[in-house]
Design an enzyme around this catalytic site. Structure first.
Site, PDB file in Angstrom:
ATOM      1  N   GLU A 138      49.822  36.036  43.017  1.00  0.00           N
ATOM      2  CA  GLU A 138      50.280  37.141  43.855  1.00  0.00           C
ATOM      3  C   GLU A 138      49.576  37.145  45.212  1.00  0.00           C
ATOM      4  O   GLU A 138      49.603  38.137  45.931  1.00  0.00           O
ATOM      5  CB  GLU A 138      50.109  38.472  43.124  1.00  0.00           C
ATOM      6  CG  GLU A 138      50.978  38.524  41.866  1.00  0.00           C
ATOM      7  CD  GLU A 138      51.038  39.886  41.218  1.00  0.00           C
ATOM      8  OE1 GLU A 138      50.302  40.805  41.630  1.00  0.00           O
ATOM      9  OE2 GLU A 138      51.845  40.032  40.283  1.00  0.00           O
ATOM     10  N   SER A 191      52.909  37.873  32.840  1.00  0.00           N
ATOM     11  CA  SER A 191      52.272  38.687  31.798  1.00  0.00           C
ATOM     12  C   SER A 191      53.296  39.738  31.362  1.00  0.00           C
ATOM     13  O   SER A 191      53.211  40.900  31.695  1.00  0.00           O
ATOM     14  CB  SER A 191      50.984  39.328  32.315  1.00  0.00           C
ATOM     15  OG  SER A 191      51.240  40.322  33.264  1.00  0.00           O
ATOM     16  N   HIS A 209      47.457  35.369  36.098  1.00  0.00           N
ATOM     17  CA  HIS A 209      47.927  34.973  37.431  1.00  0.00           C
ATOM     18  C   HIS A 209      46.956  34.052  38.156  1.00  0.00           C
ATOM     19  O   HIS A 209      47.247  33.597  39.265  1.00  0.00           O
ATOM     20  CB  HIS A 209      48.182  36.215  38.301  1.00  0.00           C
ATOM     21  CG  HIS A 209      49.233  37.116  37.727  1.00  0.00           C
ATOM     22  ND1 HIS A 209      49.354  38.426  38.070  1.00  0.00           N
ATOM     23  CD2 HIS A 209      50.201  36.880  36.809  1.00  0.00           C
ATOM     24  CE1 HIS A 209      50.364  38.980  37.400  1.00  0.00           C
ATOM     25  NE2 HIS A 209      50.880  38.050  36.626  1.00  0.00           N
ATOM     26  N   HIS A 225      56.980  44.570  42.189  1.00  0.00           N
ATOM     27  CA  HIS A 225      57.422  43.173  42.200  1.00  0.00           C
ATOM     28  C   HIS A 225      57.065  42.522  40.855  1.00  0.00           C
ATOM     29  O   HIS A 225      56.550  43.194  39.958  1.00  0.00           O
ATOM     30  CB  HIS A 225      56.709  42.440  43.348  1.00  0.00           C
ATOM     31  CG  HIS A 225      55.218  42.294  43.129  1.00  0.00           C
ATOM     32  ND1 HIS A 225      54.447  41.343  43.743  1.00  0.00           N
ATOM     33  CD2 HIS A 225      54.354  42.990  42.315  1.00  0.00           C
ATOM     34  CE1 HIS A 225      53.198  41.437  43.336  1.00  0.00           C
ATOM     35  NE2 HIS A 225      53.111  42.427  42.479  1.00  0.00           N
ATOM     36  N   ASP A 245      44.970  46.677  37.576  1.00  0.00           N
ATOM     37  CA  ASP A 245      45.902  46.404  36.486  1.00  0.00           C
ATOM     38  C   ASP A 245      45.149  45.522  35.497  1.00  0.00           C
ATOM     39  O   ASP A 245      44.894  44.346  35.779  1.00  0.00           O
ATOM     40  CB  ASP A 245      47.172  45.694  36.981  1.00  0.00           C
ATOM     41  CG  ASP A 245      48.168  45.444  35.837  1.00  0.00           C
ATOM     42  OD1 ASP A 245      47.867  45.847  34.690  1.00  0.00           O
ATOM     43  OD2 ASP A 245      49.233  44.852  36.094  1.00  0.00           O
ATOM     44  N   LYS A 301      59.993  48.121  37.119  1.00  0.00           N
ATOM     45  CA  LYS A 301      60.372  46.740  37.462  1.00  0.00           C
ATOM     46  C   LYS A 301      61.817  46.544  37.027  1.00  0.00           C
ATOM     47  O   LYS A 301      62.105  46.512  35.815  1.00  0.00           O
ATOM     48  CB  LYS A 301      59.494  45.751  36.698  1.00  0.00           C
ATOM     49  CG  LYS A 301      58.027  45.707  37.122  1.00  0.00           C
ATOM     50  CD  LYS A 301      57.225  44.908  36.098  1.00  0.00           C
ATOM     51  CE  LYS A 301      55.866  44.485  36.599  1.00  0.00           C
ATOM     52  NZ  LYS A 301      55.007  43.983  35.491  1.00  0.00           N
ATOM     53  N   GLU A 321      44.479  42.370  38.024  1.00  0.00           N
ATOM     54  CA  GLU A 321      44.718  42.742  39.427  1.00  0.00           C
ATOM     55  C   GLU A 321      43.691  43.752  39.932  1.00  0.00           C
ATOM     56  O   GLU A 321      43.473  44.783  39.296  1.00  0.00           O
ATOM     57  CB  GLU A 321      46.125  43.347  39.573  1.00  0.00           C
ATOM     58  CG  GLU A 321      47.196  42.384  39.089  1.00  0.00           C
ATOM     59  CD  GLU A 321      48.600  42.976  39.076  1.00  0.00           C
ATOM     60  OE1 GLU A 321      48.836  43.987  39.752  1.00  0.00           O
ATOM     61  OE2 GLU A 321      49.447  42.400  38.372  1.00  0.00           O
ATOM     62  N   ASP A 336      52.890  49.915  32.205  1.00  0.00           N
ATOM     63  CA  ASP A 336      53.764  48.795  32.603  1.00  0.00           C
ATOM     64  C   ASP A 336      54.294  48.147  31.323  1.00  0.00           C
ATOM     65  O   ASP A 336      55.392  48.490  30.862  1.00  0.00           O
ATOM     66  CB  ASP A 336      52.963  47.808  33.476  1.00  0.00           C
ATOM     67  CG  ASP A 336      53.717  46.517  33.762  1.00  0.00           C
ATOM     68  OD1 ASP A 336      54.941  46.463  33.540  1.00  0.00           O
ATOM     69  OD2 ASP A 336      53.081  45.533  34.202  1.00  0.00           O
ATOM     70  N   LYS A 390      54.049  48.377  44.638  1.00  0.00           N
ATOM     71  CA  LYS A 390      53.051  47.330  44.366  1.00  0.00           C
ATOM     72  C   LYS A 390      53.753  46.014  44.637  1.00  0.00           C
ATOM     73  O   LYS A 390      54.734  45.686  43.971  1.00  0.00           O
ATOM     74  CB  LYS A 390      52.617  47.503  42.911  1.00  0.00           C
ATOM     75  CG  LYS A 390      51.936  46.351  42.278  1.00  0.00           C
ATOM     76  CD  LYS A 390      51.380  46.726  40.915  1.00  0.00           C
ATOM     77  CE  LYS A 390      51.684  45.612  39.938  1.00  0.00           C
ATOM     78  NZ  LYS A 390      50.820  45.583  38.767  1.00  0.00           N
ATOM     79  N   GLU A 438      46.282  50.595  35.508  1.00  0.00           N
ATOM     80  CA  GLU A 438      47.556  50.217  34.872  1.00  0.00           C
ATOM     81  C   GLU A 438      47.262  49.407  33.616  1.00  0.00           C
ATOM     82  O   GLU A 438      46.330  48.588  33.600  1.00  0.00           O
ATOM     83  CB  GLU A 438      48.339  49.367  35.896  1.00  0.00           C
ATOM     84  CG  GLU A 438      49.669  48.834  35.401  1.00  0.00           C
ATOM     85  CD  GLU A 438      50.319  47.965  36.495  1.00  0.00           C
ATOM     86  OE1 GLU A 438      50.096  48.208  37.702  1.00  0.00           O
ATOM     87  OE2 GLU A 438      51.037  47.018  36.132  1.00  0.00           O
TER      88      GLU A 438
HETATM   89  P1  PGA Z   1      53.943  40.023  35.865  1.00  0.00           P
HETATM   90  O1  PGA Z   1      52.677  40.802  36.409  1.00  0.00           O
HETATM   91  O2  PGA Z   1      54.996  40.064  36.872  1.00  0.00           O
HETATM   92  O3  PGA Z   1      53.380  38.647  35.594  1.00  0.00           O
HETATM   93  O4  PGA Z   1      54.339  40.735  34.590  1.00  0.00           O
HETATM   94  C1  PGA Z   1      52.752  41.997  37.115  1.00  0.00           C
HETATM   95  C2  PGA Z   1      52.149  43.129  36.337  1.00  0.00           C
HETATM   96  O5  PGA Z   1      51.652  42.959  35.219  1.00  0.00           O
HETATM   97  O6  PGA Z   1      52.178  44.248  36.824  1.00  0.00           O
HETATM   98 ZN    ZN Z   2      51.092  45.272  35.115  1.00  0.00          ZN
END
Ligand code: PGA
Ligand code: ZN
Length: 426
Positions: free
Chosen positions: A206, A41, A156, A367, A244, A339, A165, A314, A390, A287
Site C-alpha cells: 500500500e 488479507s 502487505h 481501497h 489496522d 469495501k 497498517e 473490517d 482509507k 481496525e
Molecule cells: P486487504 O487489506 O485489501 O489486503 O484486505 C486492507 C485491509 O485489511 O483493510
Molecule cells: Zn483491514
C-alpha cells in the site's frame, strides 16, 4: 438512458495480477468504466473473488469472471434503464443466486454494477459523487478525513511489523490540501527517520515503508512520532494514528501471535495491550483489533475502549448487512470499513453504509491492498458522506490517484473542508 452494450477485459492491478475492467455504454453514447480491486488479507465473510485456478498467472486469471460478465450478466441487463441502479443490482444478485457471489464472482458483479452507475452519472451530466449522493437522497458532500497507511506490515509487507497498517490522520487540518501537505511531509520525514535508524526504505503493497523493526508495534509508533515531530507537527494535536491490526491473520495455536515482537496474547491480554498503546500514543482508531471469529472479545474491547476510540470492523463484517446487524446488536464495534468488493454490488455497499449510519456508527470507505487507477471510492466517500477514507500511503499512483481525485472534487464543490469525525474523541 438504456444500456446499449457491455464489455469486459482483463487488466492488471497494482501487484501485477489480473483483474476485471468493465465498460458499460448507454444508448446516448455515455461510457462508464470500472476496475475491481483485490484484497490480500481477506475476511472469510467476503464475497468470492472468482479466479481461474490452474497454471496461468499462478491460478489468478479472471477469464471466467469476464465470461460471466459477457455471457450471463450482459444479456440480462442490456436494454435496461441504467439509472435504476437498484433494479440492475437486484438482477445481478438474482443471476448469481448465492450468498457470497460464488457463482459469478464479485469481480464480475461489482465491475458491471459500478460501470453502470458511472455511465448513468455521465449521461445525467452529474459528477460521480453527486450521482452516488442522489442514490440515497444525499446532498451534503464533505471531503472525507483520510487515514494514510505510511508504514506497512503483516500480509502487505513480509518481514515488517506484525500489525498490518500504521496510519496517520491529519486531524489538525481543516481542508484537504493542508491534510495532504501534512501527509506528504510526514511520509517523507518517515523515510529519513527510518534510514537514520538503519532501516530500509522500501515500501509495501500500500506504499507505506516496510521496515523490519526489531521491537514490534511500540517501536513503529515511536518512529511515527519522530517523523511527525521532525516534520514540524505535534502528535495528538495535528496528527493522530490509526492501526489496522488485521488480527485474523495473527491467530495462531495459542491465541494471537505477534511473531516480530516475539509475543503471544490471548484476547484479554490483547485488549490490555491496546489499552496501553492508546494511553501511550495518540491512537484514535483501531481496525480489526481481534479476529473475525472472536465475537465475544469484540464486545469486551468495545466496552473497554469504545467510548475513547473508534473501533472498526473490517474482516469481522466484510461489508455485509447480516454481519453488520449482528455487530450492531452485540455492540461489537462502533465503526465499519466499507469495501465494495467485499459484497459485490453498489446497492449492497450503500445498504451497509446506510445501516451503519442509522446505528450511529462511523463509516470508512476503503481501497484494497491490490488497487488500480480507478478512483471510484473517492466519489463514494464524498457522495455518501462517509466521513472517512482509507486509501493507502502517500506514494504509488494507485493510492495517490484517490487523494488527487479528492483534490479535484473539492475544487468542484468549492469547498475543501475536511470532515472531522474525531473531534468528539480524545
Ligand atoms: P486487504 O487489506 O485489501 O489486503 O484486505 C486492507 C485491509 O485489511 O483493510
Ligand atoms: Zn483491514
Amino acid at each position: 438512458m438504456t444500456i446499449a452494450s457491455i464489455s469486459a477485459r482483463q487488466v492488471y492491478d497494482s501487484r501485477g495480477f489480473p483483474t476485471v475492467e468493465c465498460d458499460v455504454v448507454l444508448d446516448d453514447g455515455s461510457l462508464g468504466r470500472a476496475i475491481v480491486p483485490s484484497g490480500a488479507s481477506t475476511g472469510s465473510g467476503e464475497a468470492l473473488e472468482l479466479r481461474d485456478g490452474g497454471k496461468d498467472y499462478g491460478g489468478k486469471g479472471v477469464t471466467h469472471a469476464i465470461a460471466n460478465v459477457i455471457d450471463i450478466i450482459a444479456p440480462a441487463i442490456k436494454g435496461r434503464d441504467a439509472s435504476d441502479q437498484k433494479a440492475i443490482d437486484q438482477t445481478i444478485i438474482e443471476l448469481d443466486g448465492t450468498e457470497n457471489k460464488s457463482k459469478l464472482g464479485e469481480n464480475a458483479t461489482l465491475a458491471v454494477s459500478l460501470a453502470t452507475a458511472k455511465a448513468a452519472a455521465t449521461s445525467a451530466k452529474q459528477p460521480l459523487y453527486a450521482y452516488f449522493g442522489s442514490l440515497i437522497n444525499n446532498t451534503e458532500f464533505t471531503i472525507p478525513m483520510p487515514q494514510l497507511n505510511i508504514l506497512n506490515g503483516g500480509k502487505h509487507a513480509h518481514g515488517s511489523t506484525d500489525v498490518q497498517e500504521f496510519m496517520i490522520i491529519p486531524i489538525g487540518a481543516q481542508d484537504i490540501s493542508t491534510g495532504l501537505r501534512m501527509a506528504s511531509e510526514i511520509y517523507h520525514r518517515l523515510g529519513t527517520v527510518l534510514s537514520d535508524a538503519g532501516y530500509a526504505t522500501s515500501v509495501g503493497d500500500e506504499g507505506g515503508y516496510a521496515p523490519s523493526v526489531k521491537n514490534g508495534t511500540e517501536e513503529a509508533l515511536q518512529l511515527l512520532n519522530k517523523a511527525v515531530e521532525t516534520a514540524g507537527y505535534v502528535p495528538g494535536k495535528d496528527v493522530a494514528y490509526a492501526l489496522d491490526i488485521a488480527a485474523s491473520e495473527l491467530v495462531g495455536e495459542y491465541g494471537y501471535n505477534f511473531a516480530r515482537a516475539n509475543k503471544q496474547y490471548n484476547s484479554d491480554e490483547l485488549i490490555g495491550m491496546y489499552d496501553h498503546l492508546v494511553h501511550s500514543f495518540p491512537i484514535v482508531s483501531i481496525e480489526d483489533g481481534l479476529g473475525e471469529n472472536d465475537w465475544a472479545s469484540w464486545k469486551k474491547l468495545n466496552e473497554h475502549l469504545g467510548q475513547q476510540i473508534q473501533l472498526v470492523g473490517d474482516d469481522l463484517i466484510a461489508t455485509h448487512t447480516s454481519l453488520l446487524k449482528r455487530a450492531i446488536d452485540e455492540k461489537s464495534a462502533n465503526a465499519i470499513l466499507i469495501k465494495p468488493n467485499q459484497i459485490g454490488t453498489l446497492s449492497e455497499t450503500i445498504d451497509a453504509l446506510t445501516m451503519a449510519k442509522q446505528a450511529g456508527w462511523r463509516t470508512v470507505i476503503s481501497h484494497r491492498s491490490g488497487e488500480t487507477e480507478d478512483t471510484t471510492i473517492a466519489h463514494l466517500a464524498v457522495g455518501l458522506n462517509a466521513g472517512q477514507i482509507k486509501a493507502g500511503s502517500f506514494a504509488r499512483s494507485e493510492r495517490i490517484a484517490k487523494y488527487n481525485e479528492l483534490i479535484r472534487i473539492a475544487e468542484q464543490l468549492h469547498n475543501s473542508q475536511l470532515s472531522h469525525p474525531f473531534t468528539v474523541l480524545s
